[in-house]
Design an enzyme around this catalytic site. Structure first.
Site, short mmCIF file in Angstrom:
data_model
loop_
_atom_site.label_atom_id
_atom_site.label_comp_id
_atom_site.label_asym_id
_atom_site.label_seq_id
_atom_site.Cartn_x
_atom_site.Cartn_y
_atom_site.Cartn_z
N HIS A 54 0.85 -1.20 0.00
CA HIS A 54 0.00 0.00 0.00
C HIS A 54 0.88 1.24 0.00
O HIS A 54 1.97 1.26 0.59
CB HIS A 54 -0.91 -0.01 1.23
CG HIS A 54 -2.00 1.01 1.17
ND1 HIS A 54 -1.77 2.34 1.49
CD2 HIS A 54 -3.31 0.92 0.84
CE1 HIS A 54 -2.91 3.01 1.35
NE2 HIS A 54 -3.85 2.18 0.95
N GLU A 65 -3.93 2.10 -7.14
CA GLU A 65 -4.27 3.20 -6.25
C GLU A 65 -3.35 4.38 -6.57
O GLU A 65 -2.22 4.44 -6.09
CB GLU A 65 -4.16 2.78 -4.78
CG GLU A 65 -2.90 2.01 -4.40
CD GLU A 65 -2.48 2.28 -2.96
OE1 GLU A 65 -3.30 2.72 -2.16
OE2 GLU A 65 -1.28 2.08 -2.67
#
EC number: 5.3.1.1
Length: 260
Positions: A103, A175
């Site tokens: 992430h 993302e």
């Protein structure tokens, strides 16, 4: 064309509570009618047992609906003197099926390099967990038109260490860093363009994986923009941050994904 089941994964980050988990399961019973969408809850590790108990207690009310448990991180090491770390085997024992890898907040705040991400990807699969690999470009990289270059580099490091076939049991989440937690989402066209690039790049080395891998979009997804995002041909659902902390809105995303 492959039939890829949509996924909506909720990344609580360092938020949430046992009460939130209970609220979500109360709504799952009324909102999820079948297995047309896979829902993954990724709470802080301290709440994994609470979610696991709710999964066990609600087997009948879920009635075949696919609600799974995931986690937000794992160690690349199997065991040892790594204070504060949790191994893949420990997470597997806790009932996790998925783990978020790479992430942008882990990369940026904790210095996780692409090599470390590749090692964590391998550790997840070694212990029977499915990695949700996050890739994405920064705002300056997009402005410099380096989006594809950045994402290719992040994918290639994982491929070099683990091989292309490792993606046979993996999820990818695009993302864009400039959209994570900012309230500014990529447009459906921007998301589709990058998702198509990811799928094409994997197809070049394995047509089967390229066609079948699920690619999620993550970055300020809300009930107001989800339908247009999820309707894109190469967008297979979402990795959801802030909205996953609101039971009503998160379930709205799940129902939108069911009809995408």
């Amino acid at each position: 064309m492959a039939l890829r089941r949509p996924m909506v994964a909720g990344n609580w980050k360092m938020n949430g509570s046992a009460q939130l988990a209970q609220e979500l399961f109360n709504k799952f019973a009324t909102k999820l009618q079948d297995d047309s969408v896979e829902v993954v809850l990724c709470p802080p590790s301290i709440y994994l047992e609470s979610v696991r108990q709710l999964l066990d207690e609600n087997k009948e009310t879920l009635n075949g609906c696919l609600v799974r448990m995931g986690t937000q991180n794992l160690s690349q090491h199997d065991f040892g003197a790594y204070t504060g770390e949790i191994s893949g085997q420990m997470l597997k024992d806790s009932g996790c099926r998925y783990v978020i890898i790479g992430h942008s907040e882990r990369r940026r705040m904790y210095g996780e390099t692409s090599n470390i991400v590749a090692e964590k990807f391998a550790a997840a699969q070694k212990h029977g967990l499915t990695p949700i690999l996050c890739v994405g470009e920064s705002g300056p990289a997009r402005e410099a038109r380096r989006t594809f270059e950045v994402i290719a580099e992040e994918l290639d490091v994982v491929i070099e260490k683990n091989g292309t076939m490792a993606f046979d049991n993996a999820i990818i989440a695009y993302e864009p860093l400039w959209a994570v937690g900012t309230g500014k989402s990529a447009t459906p066209e921007q998301a589709q363009e990058v998702h198509a690039f990811i799928r094409k790049r994997l197809s070049e080395v394995s047509p089967f994986i390229g066609e079948n891998i699920r690619i999620l979009y993550g970055g300020s997804v809300t009930p107001s923009n989800a339908a247009d995002l999820f309707a894109q041909p190469d967008v297979d659902g979402g990795l959801i941050g802030g909205v996953s902390l609101n039971a009503t809105e998160f379930l709205s995303l799940c129902t939108i994904a069911m009809s995408a």
